[in-house]
Design an enzyme around this catalytic site. Structure first.
Site, PDB file in Angstrom:
ATOM      1  N   VAL A 139     -36.603  44.158  43.260  1.00 53.25           N
ATOM      2  CA  VAL A 139     -37.350  43.388  42.261  1.00 53.25           C
ATOM      3  C   VAL A 139     -38.769  43.936  42.221  1.00 53.25           C
ATOM      4  CG1 VAL A 139     -35.979  41.288  42.479  1.00 53.25           C
ATOM      5  CG2 VAL A 139     -37.956  41.599  43.952  1.00 53.25           C
ATOM      6  N   CYS A 140     -39.407  43.938  41.054  1.00 53.61           N
ATOM      7  CA  CYS A 140     -40.673  44.656  40.910  1.00 53.61           C
ATOM      8  C   CYS A 140     -41.491  44.102  39.759  1.00 53.61           C
ATOM      9  CB  CYS A 140     -40.431  46.141  40.609  1.00 53.61           C
ATOM     10  SG  CYS A 140     -39.225  46.949  41.648  1.00 53.61           S
ATOM     11  N   THR A 141     -42.742  44.566  39.670  1.00 61.47           N
ATOM     12  CA  THR A 141     -43.570  44.390  38.483  1.00 61.47           C
ATOM     13  C   THR A 141     -44.112  45.760  38.089  1.00 61.47           C
ATOM     14  OG1 THR A 141     -44.237  42.154  39.143  1.00 61.47           O
ATOM     15  CG2 THR A 141     -45.608  43.276  37.501  1.00 61.47           C
ATOM     16  N   ARG A 330     -43.237  35.902  37.712  1.00 63.78           N
ATOM     17  CA  ARG A 330     -44.375  36.793  37.954  1.00 63.78           C
ATOM     18  C   ARG A 330     -44.958  37.306  36.639  1.00 63.78           C
ATOM     19  NH1 ARG A 330     -41.206  40.765  39.984  1.00 63.78           N
ATOM     20  NH2 ARG A 330     -39.414  39.380  39.749  1.00 63.78           N
TER      21      ARG A 330
END
Length: 392
Positions: A139-141, A330
């Site tokens: 999972v990331c931004t 997020r």
């Protein structure tokens, strides 16, 4: 999620005070760059990989330095496997059957994986596992932003380790913490000239974050879908191999594509083993996009647009046209901070501030990478999220 996973989820959730349950209200951070203080665990070391060497020899220098850290991370995975399947059958499967899978993987990645196993002393099956589990657990931004002069900045937080061993005492994810010492920056060179650069985990031969200087930048985020990576991996094992591994595709694009448009076409058209988001930035004004992929199709692409006032694109792990899961939003705080910064003030420094604001920065965050395509700059920092902090 089985009853053990659900119990772990409840334990984690009850450890977070009501103040840190979404909707999240932390003010946007400022003055975080250059990195220092409790959210900064150190700069990422640089290594060189010579693409002119035989694939089995390319990673020897990196792995010689990082073999103890790689062994520690693999041990943590094995301990988790033993906790869930105490019979040891799962580890037997990894050690006996996954080595047989390596020769089905595309060249040169299969030979590089063998080289990592040889250099590290870690069993081949365990190195194969390390190189394929990012297909389903990341999972990331990621974001691409354009400043008023038309320069493009591409940045990302790499979050990894969700539901992979919560340490109640230290309030952190076990696998996330064991991955941090493995973070390296790599300069991939051919004939003594840089082809591309990346931020990697030592021992992992695919790419999640990279830059082809003066040409394009690229990050990959996981896309949650019922038709997830498990199906594609199972098809691969059973002999249906018409799809490509996400991280091998990004590595191939960084190594071989010579323009933003060529990279965009390959990332949009290739059949994948798992759904994904590819966040791509070019080297000209307006060149930046989110490529939302099913295993077969490019769905509803989103691009920078002066006409629509879209000076940045930002992706976490949810389709940009849908609301994110409220427990894992997020996107909203990240966009709030980007909008509050404004295009006129956007820079490497202010984007680092955005990526340092909780819950964009969270207990899963292993590193932050900042890239500027025009000058070929890539810099990365190992991160920490001091308590109180959201688990994801």
């Amino acid at each position: 999620m089985d009853h053990r996973g659900f119990t772990s989820f409840l334990l984690i959730f009850t450890c977070v005070s009501a103040q840190y349950v979404p909707p999240y209200t932390e003010d946007c951070r400022t003055g975080m760059y250059p990195p220092s203080g409790p959210t900064f665990k150190g700069a990422v070391p640089w290594y060189t990989v010579d693409l002119g060497l035989p694939p089995s020899k390319r990673w020897t220098g990196v792995i010689t330095d990082k073999k103890n850290e790689l062994a520690a991370m693999i041990k943590a995975i094995k301990d988790l496997a033993d906790a869930f399947v105490p019979s040891g059958k799962l580890l037997d499967l990894v050690d006996k059957d996954l080595p047989l899978m390596v020769d089905t993987l595309p060249y040169p990645f299969n030979e590089e994986i063998k080289g990592v196993a040889t250099a590290s002393g870690v069993p081949l099956g365990e190195v194969v596992l390390f190189n394929i589990f990012y297909e389903v657990f990341t999972v990331c931004t990621s974001l691409v932003a354009e400043d008023p002069a038309g320069n493009l900045i591409h940045a990302r937080n790499l979050d990894f380790g969700l539901f992979m061993g919560w340490d109640l005492k230290n309030r952190s994810w076990v696998i996330t913490e064991t991955l941090k010492p493995l973070v390296v920056n790599v300069d991939f060179r051919r004939n003594n000239r840089t082809v591309f650069k990346s931020t990697n985990f030592a021992g992992y031969v695919g790419m999640l974050t990279g830059i082809r200087p003066q040409t394009f930048t690229l990050t990959m985020n996981e896309r949650f879908s019922l038709e997830g990576g498990y199906i594609g991996i199972l098809e691969w094992i059973l002999g249906k191999r018409d799809g490509v591994w996400m991280s091998f595709l990004t590595r191939s694009v960084l190594e071989n594509a010579t323009s933003y448009e060529e990279a965009k076409k390959q990332l949009s058209d290739m059949k994948l083993l798992a759904p994904a988001y590819f966040i791509l930035g070019g080297n000209q004004s307006g060149e930046g996009c989110i490529i939302t992929r099913s295993r077969i199709h490019n769905i509803n692409p989103l691009e920078l647009s002066k006409q629509q006032g879209r000076w940045y694109v930002l992706e976490t792990n949810y389709d940009h046209w849908k609301a994110p899961l409220f427990l894992d939003d997020r996107r909203t705080p990240a966009m709030k901070c980007m909008n509050q910064t404004t295009q006129s003030n956007i820079s490497i420094k202010t984007i680092y501030d955005v990526l340092s604001t909780k819950p964009v920065l969270n207990k899963l965050t292993t590193y932050t990478t900042l890239m500027e395509v025009a000058n070929g700059k890539l810099e990365s920092f190992i991160r920490d999220c001091p308590n109180p902090c959201m688990p994801w």
